[in-house]
Write an enzyme that holds these catalytic residues in place. Sequence first.
Site, PDB file in Angstrom:
ATOM      1  N   PRO A   1       0.825  -1.218   0.000  1.00 54.15           N
ATOM      2  CA  PRO A   1       0.000   0.000   0.000  1.00 54.15           C
ATOM      3  C   PRO A   1       0.850   1.256   0.000  1.00 54.15           C
ATOM      4  O   PRO A   1       1.817   1.357   0.750  1.00 54.15           O
ATOM      5  CB  PRO A   1      -0.806  -0.131   1.297  1.00 54.15           C
ATOM      6  CG  PRO A   1       0.005  -1.032   2.166  1.00 54.15           C
ATOM      7  CD  PRO A   1       0.674  -1.992   1.235  1.00 54.15           C
TER       8      PRO A   1
ATOM      9  N   TYR B   1      -0.546   5.189  13.594  1.00 54.06           N
ATOM     10  CA  TYR B   1      -1.949   5.493  13.344  1.00 54.06           C
ATOM     11  C   TYR B   1      -2.814   4.917  14.481  1.00 54.06           C
ATOM     12  O   TYR B   1      -2.306   4.359  15.436  1.00 54.06           O
ATOM     13  CB  TYR B   1      -2.368   4.981  11.978  1.00 54.06           C
ATOM     14  CG  TYR B   1      -1.613   5.640  10.837  1.00 54.06           C
ATOM     15  CD1 TYR B   1      -1.650   7.022  10.667  1.00 54.06           C
ATOM     16  CD2 TYR B   1      -0.847   4.893   9.948  1.00 54.06           C
ATOM     17  CE1 TYR B   1      -0.951   7.647   9.636  1.00 54.06           C
ATOM     18  CE2 TYR B   1      -0.141   5.504   8.914  1.00 54.06           C
ATOM     19  CZ  TYR B   1      -0.191   6.873   8.762  1.00 54.06           C
ATOM     20  OH  TYR B   1       0.504   7.485   7.750  1.00 54.06           O
TER      21      TYR B   1
END
Length: 381
Positions: free
Chosen positions: A27, A190
């Site tokens: 990603p 995150y």
Amino acid sequence: MTEAESPLFRPLSVRSLELRNRIVMSPMTRSHSPGGIPGPDVVEYYRRRAAGGTALIVTEGVAIDHPTAVDNPRVPHMYGEAALEGWSRVVDAIHAEGGRIVPQLWHVGPLWGAMTADVDPALTPMRPSGIWGEPGVTSYGEDYVTRASVPTRAMTTEDIEQVISAYANAAANAAEVGFDGIALHGGHGYLLDAFLWEGTNLRDDEWGGDLERRTRFPAAVVAAIRTRIGADLPIFYRFSQHKQQNYEARIAHTPDELKAVLTPLKEAGVDVFDASIRRFDIPAFEGSDLSLAGWAKKVTGALSMAVGSVGISTSLRESRMQGAAPVRNNVPELERRLGEDEFDLIAIGRLHLADPSLATILRDGAELPEFDRTVHEAALI
């Protein structure tokens, strides 16, 4: 090695997912979906990689339906009719080329406001304990720290429940669209990772404190997703030791601690651990040559995926400063580790940007492409 001999080209099955080889497109954030809607250029971007022979595409981070999930209006969404129709076209294009694709669901958590200046000032970023990272420690510049390190409110139990629901809804949307599995971004500081990391989770309730309680929120997200998508689709979970706030940070200082972090995630429904490090072959702990992906597989018994600087001799941060990233042929080492089943998949990022036909290049034993960030940041072809 020939294609028949190379472990890169062995097939692999994960639940209902059938992969033609072990090569994955990692990603990579693109910010090319205005209003969160992937358009024809996004379809073509991913299609070309599948046409080049890559078995599995893991999309860029995709926002779940939560007000502070992602701070960039050009990041794609996994909610809303228009966005889901866009993703349906992406999925169909990948399948037509014989590839498979999973979306990486994303909530940036503590890094809200750090990724872009285009943030809504009316929204308050949520963090496990209202802090961004360890005081005085950062890997980025002063402007980044100024925008990202402002203390904010800790998440309430209601906040936590809403985010769990948003993840589950996004996963259900992805399954309905036709994706071949679900990926979660649980690393790099995150939101999911911020609960695991002692530097950002200072809570004293059921969602924080000791290591066991710090795993509960990420495990609850995985369990909710597994309930919504059923038993057929696999779940991939990206985790990391380092954070964007602190490259020296660790969620686990020993293999036993890593087992304590990852085992609840496996029990909740994770099939593949995506171990994100800067170089795929760096030893994770002293006294062993085993990589982080290798340790994830060893301590959990789950499949694992390695990532980090395949075919490239400079780190991502170095290439940002220098532009070009010189080629380093570490593919033989990669094949050795795959052949010994240290890990099961290899995710490759920057070389997929340098040439969409990377899997074909690896199959043919041709010269690896050179990644020039100054070119590819402008086009992201």
